[in-house]
Design an enzyme around this catalytic site. Structure first.
Site, mmCIF file in Angstrom:
data_model
loop_
_atom_site.group_PDB
_atom_site.id
_atom_site.type_symbol
_atom_site.label_atom_id
_atom_site.label_comp_id
_atom_site.label_asym_id
_atom_site.label_seq_id
_atom_site.Cartn_x
_atom_site.Cartn_y
_atom_site.Cartn_z
ATOM 1 N N LYS B 95 0.813 -1.225 0.000
ATOM 2 C CA LYS B 95 0.000 0.000 0.000
ATOM 3 C C LYS B 95 0.846 1.277 0.000
ATOM 4 C CE LYS B 95 -4.232 -1.732 0.138
ATOM 5 N NZ LYS B 95 -5.117 -1.583 -1.053
ATOM 6 N N GLU B 117 -9.670 6.389 2.895
ATOM 7 C CA GLU B 117 -10.498 5.382 3.541
ATOM 8 C C GLU B 117 -9.602 4.215 3.903
ATOM 9 O OE1 GLU B 117 -9.980 5.461 0.349
ATOM 10 O OE2 GLU B 117 -9.353 3.390 0.055
ATOM 11 N N SER B 384 1.664 -9.785 -0.845
ATOM 12 C CA SER B 384 1.377 -8.349 -0.777
ATOM 13 C C SER B 384 1.616 -7.716 0.587
ATOM 14 C CB SER B 384 -0.057 -8.086 -1.238
ATOM 15 O OG SER B 384 -0.956 -8.859 -0.472
#
Lengths: 263, 402
Positions: B95, B117, B384
């Site tokens: 991210k 968010e 990830s």
């Protein structure tokens, strides 16, 4: 000229401002839809915006969102609202403008939705999450059913974009008066008058102000900027609480509003 | 440039085939148009890309390793498995690649405030981190249910100076947090940039997020060529909205010989109705600005997604994935909660790596896929994120077993 535009111009010619209340269809149950519409048209509203509940109403503030949640809990859908309207369409004397997010329309199917709108006597459609860029498909499928596609203009829309939207919008131009979502506001930005002057200049059709208008005083001041007002959250709350006198006071404020230049 | 699948989308209207678009209130349209212009200028400016690459290298810790999981390979007895270690990034997941990129872009645009968010909190933490680094004011919206489940990440964001706002409406999870973030953005659009965390939302967000995450696939492609002297037979990634998957897939899209597998969350099972597999079990629809596959009922009301992994708990799939599915370029399959838990334990046991529950879906799928392939074939999996954030959840489910 469309039925919706005619209704607004008639009010204008009589020296008044258009007053369009927003209601959440089926807040209190689908059976409240008919009496609510009949009562509103009896006190002289110009048109009625019929809101359809949705699970993810991104353009709405808490008042309308909660009304939508109440309606959803009662099983209210786009489909059964349009079917209900068709039951008493001969009693409806003002143009109805449906306000719905796009996904319920897609799920209904655009063609079938258009046919149901015509059957329910719907004269206009507002889809807040379909901006000008995505709106061709709505005009292509809904115009043949006698439904105007009303586009919104915001405070952030630059002049060349305002001109394009005003040229594409049908019935009236919905001028959003705040950056933000629906719901009552104590105050508005300072440059509203200039914004509305440019918008009215650019628009071949009537301009109505909406978002945040909640008091008779605001109906007068905002109404004077264009051809009338749309009042949502305050109406929704008043109807929910059974305070119809409040609705009447707001409608009364739209009668005889003078042009800004003569104030 | 010749026209390939990879560079043919999005169109200038923001379409990926029939998917994508810009279904947002008018108040946001000007901001989206400005964002697209600013983004195109930034990416063409060497000073901007140099600054981004500097932070990716010295701050995030890129490039991340491509690790040959020899023990896992032996255990499964099929294809050779490589793990792209996005879990080793600063803040523990991919991210941050996007959060840093968009925060730099916001600064360049003169925006002082950021809204975002978050579901599990990974994107929220990454955004809070980028904002602390670049001195931007940050507000993160998070569903009340997710706040309960992810207390530590909430505190982490607060330590980083971010204001976390609890979202009490609707299902009180990720989709409602996106609604709240969009509303905040509409209201504060003039000085605020919205850092969307996945390859979702209105154009140009799916493209921006993809481009900032492409570094995953670009590095992987070069690394596998160096290690194996050729491209892999298969690339696997989990998919919620789809940011790590599109970042991994995109540099391989034009390599026809590489099979791309996106792994959706099947929750309690596709038949249970409690899942997050919008491609497997959804219909076409519009939510949060994009036309995509979407979990919804016959009235077009959006349904809640279900997954043990909060990061995959979203009812839609990014428009580019929908497009890759429709043209048959990528294959989408799904993994249940219990299979993901097995995948998590398998990787812990064989390699000493605790994967995030999201990434555990990709591991579990790879375990199935590897067995159908031969020892001279190669699979690359996007790992990830790391699983530290999930220990609490996993312990609650596995109890004494863990």
């Amino acid at each position: 000229m469309t039925t919706l535009q005619q209704a607004i111009l008639k009010v204008k010619e009589a020296g008044h401002k258009a007053f369009v209340p927003y209601i959440m269809a089926g807040d209190g149950g689908l059976e409240t839809l008919k009496p609510t519409i009949l009562k509103l048209q009896a006190i002289g509203v110009t048109a009625i915006e019929v809101g359809i509940p949705f699970t993810d109403p991104v353009a709405d503030g808490p008042t309308i969102e909660q009304a939508g949640e109440r309606a959803l809990a009662k099983g209210v859908t786009l489909r059964n609202v349009l079917a209900e309207l068709a039951f008493f369409r001969e009693d409806i004397t003002v143009p109805l403008v449906v306000m719905t997010y796009f996904n319920p329309v897609l799920a209904y199917g655009l063609e079938a939705f258009g046919i149901a709108c015509a059957a329910g006597g719907v004269k206009g459609l507002i889809v807040p999450d379909v901006p000008l860029e995505e709106s061709d498909i709505l005009r292509e499928t809904l115009n043949p059913q006698g439904v105007d596609i009303v586009q919104l203009v915001s405070l952030t829309s630059p002049p060349e974009r305002i001109a394009k939207i005003a040229a594409a919008s049908q019935g009236f131009v919905y001028a959003v008066t705040v950056n933000g979502i629906t719901g009552a506001r104590a105050s508005f930005a300072n440059d509203l008058e200039g914004h509305f002057a440019r918008l009215c200049e650019a628009s071949p059709i009537p301009v109505l102000a909406g978002f945040g208008i909640s008091t008779p005083e605001q109906v007068v001041s905002m109404g004077a900027l264009g051809d009338g007002v749309i009042v949502g959250s305050t109406i929704v709350t008043a109807l929910h609480e059974g305070d119809f006198a409040k609705v009447e006071a707001l409608v009364a404020a739209s009668k005889g509003v003078l042009e800004k230049s003569t104030l | 440039m010749t026209n390939t699948i990879a560079n043919s989308v999005p169109t200038k209207e923001g379409r990926y085939g029939k998917f994508g678009g810009q279904y947002v209130p008018e108040t946001l349209m000007t901001a989206l148009i400005e964002l697209e212009e600013a983004y195109d200028l930034a990416m063409a400016d060497k000073a901007f890309t140099d600054e981004l690459n500097y932070y990716l290298k010295d701050y995030v810790g890129r490039e991340t390793p491509l690790y040959f999981a020899e023990n896992l390979t032996k255990e499964l007895g099929g294809a050779k498995i490589y793990l792209k270690r996005e879990d080793l990034n600063h803040t523990g997941a991919h991210k941050i690649n996007n959060a840093i990129g968009q925060a730099l872009l916001a600064k360049r645009m003169g925006k002082k405030k950021i809204v975002a968010e978050t579901g599990a909190g990974q994107h929220g933490v990454a955004t809070a981190t980028a904002c602390a680094l670049l001195n931007l004011e940050c507000v993160v919206f998070m569903g009340a249910e997710d706040i309960k489940r992810q207390q530590l990440n909430v505190f982490r964001m607060e330590l980083l100076g971010t204001k976390v706002v609890s979202v009490e409406s609707g299902s009180k999870t990720l989709k409602d947090a996106v609604n709240a973030a969009l509303r905040y953005w509409v209201t504060n659009v003039e000085d605020t940039h919205y850092i969307l965390g996945s390859a979702l939302g209105p154009h140009p967000f799916p493209k921006i997020v993809r481009d900032f995450q492409r570094v995953i696939g670009v590095e992987t492609r070069a690394q596998i060529l160096e290690k194996e002297g050729r491209l892999p037979e298969a690339v696997v990634a989990c998919i919620g909205g789809g940011s790590n998957a599109i970042g991994m897939f995109h540099p391989f899209v034009d390599d026809e010989e590489v099979a791309l597998y996106g792994v959706e969350a099947a929750g309690s099972g596709l038949d249970s109705g409690k899942h997050a597999a919008a491609i497997a079990g959804g219909q076409l629809g519009v939510l949060h600005g994009a036309y995509m596959y979407l979990l919804q009922d016959e009235n077009g009301f959006v349904q809640e997604a279900h997954s043990i992994s909060a990061g995959l708990d979203y009812p839609g799939k990014g428009p580019e994935h929908c497009y890759l599915h429709d043209i048959g370029r990528a294959k989408f399959d799904s993994i249940t909660d219990s299979e993901a838990l097995e995948g998590l334990q398998l990787l812990c046991r064989t390699e000493g790596i605790l994967p995030a529950l999201e990434s555990s879906h990709a591991i579990a799928y790879t375990a199935k896929l590897a067995k159908t392939m031969t020892a001279d074939e190669v699979i690359v999996v996007c790992l990830s994120g790391r699983g530290d954030k999930d220990v609490h959840t996993v312990r609650a489910v596995l109890g004494g077993e863990a």
